[in-house]
Scaffold this motif. Sequence first.
Motif, PDB file in Angstrom:
ATOM      1  N   ASP A 204     121.393  -5.279  -6.662  1.00 36.86           N
ATOM      2  CA  ASP A 204     121.954  -3.636  -5.666  1.00 36.86           C
ATOM      3  C   ASP A 204     121.230  -4.343  -4.256  1.00 36.86           C
ATOM      4  O   ASP A 204     120.277  -5.205  -3.740  1.00 36.86           O
ATOM      5  N   GLY A 205     122.166  -3.557  -3.302  1.00 34.66           N
ATOM      6  CA  GLY A 205     122.071  -4.492  -1.921  1.00 34.66           C
ATOM      7  C   GLY A 205     123.053  -4.000  -1.001  1.00 34.66           C
ATOM      8  O   GLY A 205     124.109  -2.742  -1.053  1.00 34.66           O
ATOM      9  N   VAL A 206     123.315  -5.344   0.446  1.00 32.94           N
ATOM     10  CA  VAL A 206     123.929  -4.677   2.006  1.00 32.94           C
ATOM     11  C   VAL A 206     124.820  -5.438   1.725  1.00 32.94           C
ATOM     12  O   VAL A 206     124.626  -7.122   1.738  1.00 32.94           O
ATOM     13  N   VAL A 207     126.243  -5.454   2.290  1.00 34.21           N
ATOM     14  CA  VAL A 207     126.809  -6.795   2.737  1.00 34.21           C
ATOM     15  C   VAL A 207     126.737  -7.078   4.285  1.00 34.21           C
ATOM     16  O   VAL A 207     127.309  -6.350   5.024  1.00 34.21           O
ATOM     17  N   SER A 232     115.670  -3.111  -0.229  1.00 29.81           N
ATOM     18  CA  SER A 232     114.346  -1.537  -0.380  1.00 29.81           C
ATOM     19  C   SER A 232     113.400  -2.420  -0.612  1.00 29.81           C
ATOM     20  O   SER A 232     112.233  -1.167  -0.847  1.00 29.81           O
ATOM     21  N   GLU A 233     112.846  -3.415  -0.127  1.00 25.05           N
ATOM     22  CA  GLU A 233     111.885  -4.009   0.464  1.00 25.05           C
ATOM     23  C   GLU A 233     112.006  -4.820   1.432  1.00 25.05           C
ATOM     24  O   GLU A 233     112.789  -6.186   1.251  1.00 25.05           O
ATOM     25  N   ASN A 292     111.327   0.237   1.524  1.00 24.94           N
ATOM     26  CA  ASN A 292     111.845   0.619   2.743  1.00 24.94           C
ATOM     27  C   ASN A 292     113.616   1.063   2.024  1.00 24.94           C
ATOM     28  O   ASN A 292     114.523   0.633   2.582  1.00 24.94           O
ATOM     29  N   THR A 293     112.681   2.339   0.929  1.00 25.96           N
ATOM     30  CA  THR A 293     113.665   2.743  -0.194  1.00 25.96           C
ATOM     31  C   THR A 293     115.120   3.024   0.669  1.00 25.96           C
ATOM     32  O   THR A 293     116.074   3.662   0.565  1.00 25.96           O
ATOM     33  N   HIS A 298     115.112  -2.286   9.089  1.00 24.50           N
ATOM     34  CA  HIS A 298     116.410  -3.546   9.417  1.00 24.50           C
ATOM     35  C   HIS A 298     116.167  -4.934   9.651  1.00 24.50           C
ATOM     36  O   HIS A 298     115.171  -4.691  11.244  1.00 24.50           O
ATOM     37  N   PRO A 299     116.042  -5.321   9.188  1.00 20.80           N
ATOM     38  CA  PRO A 299     116.037  -6.637  10.083  1.00 20.80           C
ATOM     39  C   PRO A 299     116.328  -7.086  11.168  1.00 20.80           C
ATOM     40  O   PRO A 299     117.271  -7.151  11.735  1.00 20.80           O
ATOM     41  N   GLY A 300     115.531  -7.674  11.762  1.00 23.64           N
ATOM     42  CA  GLY A 300     115.282  -8.086  13.282  1.00 23.64           C
ATOM     43  C   GLY A 300     114.890  -7.059  14.606  1.00 23.64           C
ATOM     44  O   GLY A 300     114.425  -7.226  15.241  1.00 23.64           O
ATOM     45  N   MET A 301     114.216  -5.882  14.113  1.00 28.99           N
ATOM     46  CA  MET A 301     113.736  -5.561  13.717  1.00 28.99           C
ATOM     47  C   MET A 301     112.117  -5.467  14.977  1.00 28.99           C
ATOM     48  O   MET A 301     111.517  -6.427  14.065  1.00 28.99           O
TER      49      MET A 301
END
Length: 378
Positions: A204-207, A232-233, A292-293, A298-301
């Motif tokens: 389960d994730g994001v492209v 999610s984490e 981070n449910t 977001h990565p990079g913040m």
Amino acid sequence: MRVTRVGVLAIGLLCVAIILVVAFRFHGPAVKTASMEPPMYAVENGSIVVRDGSPLYKRLIITPVISKTITHGIELPAQIMAEPDRQVNVLAPVTGRIISVAVHLGQHVTKGQILAIIAASDLDQAVADDSRARAALDFAHRAFARAQGVLAAGGNAVKDMESARNDLAQAQAEAERTQRRLQVLGARPGYSAQGQVPLVSPIDGVVSSTTMAPGQNITDSTAVQMTLLDLSEVWVAAAVPENRVSQIHEGVTLTATFTDLPGHTCEGPLATYDPTLHQDTRRLNAYLVCPNTDGTLHPGMFANAIMKVPQNSEIMVPKSALLMDNDRVSVFVEASPRTFRRHYVEISYDEGDTVRILSGVSANDRVVTSGAILLNDD
């Protein structure tokens, strides 16, 4: 010598006044003298002993000295990143032509969801091999069953039975091999018969990235086609400078705040840290795991982190217990009931309403924390 009448009168009045004063002094009503109150405390052998029943004792608040562990906070720059074991590179199991792509950049996907469909000639060959292997296995089963029946009737040699058994074992091994080959190629019912391989999401994730487009040919099965992130984490990577690396140890905690998310915080124990310093910054990353449910992080913040390093156990007393005398600081310690002795102390930094004591008192000493000024015998 002749005395005037006025002078005689003045002398007479003066005599009368003197007589009246003497008479009042010796014969008038007695004047009561105020009784002397006993002192509230006395100094004995360098100690202050408060009188039993003295109202002074009721105004003193006596508190045991405590020893506690204090954490020291180190502010560090930080950044959000995806957890390495939650970042998956998706590779095509076969070479071939991309028929369709079912997802796009930034889309949320679920485990098992079809990402794309690939037409693969390798799959056609694998399906044909599997069909032949299953047919050979079926024949070997039937041949082995016949050999058993003939041997039981006494019309066959044992070696023929063993030969049939060997053929069956080889057929089973080949059928298993072709099945594993289909699994590796990602064969699925409904697609294999058409020579198609569905590319399926493993998590389960994001492209987060993709290079796939319909009509494109995949010639390298080791090339990354998509990258999926399970957010999610996430991790907060706090950059620890070289001169602070020695303070990273068990018991360290991190607290992160986020510049663009006021009020949003994350706190927890140190998850892990880099084994080596980055050559360009002379820092290494210490990592904090953050739930981070809701997908807010977001990565990079960018973030701000405080690394809380536990210190050794320290003696703490309230500031109200301190008596200042130029450059000397003292407290009154209860040596025994109603008996107090002045202790000169060395203090360190403030911690809110308390101060750290370097020397002069010990843990469990009973210190006057209110009213100590009343005992000041200077």
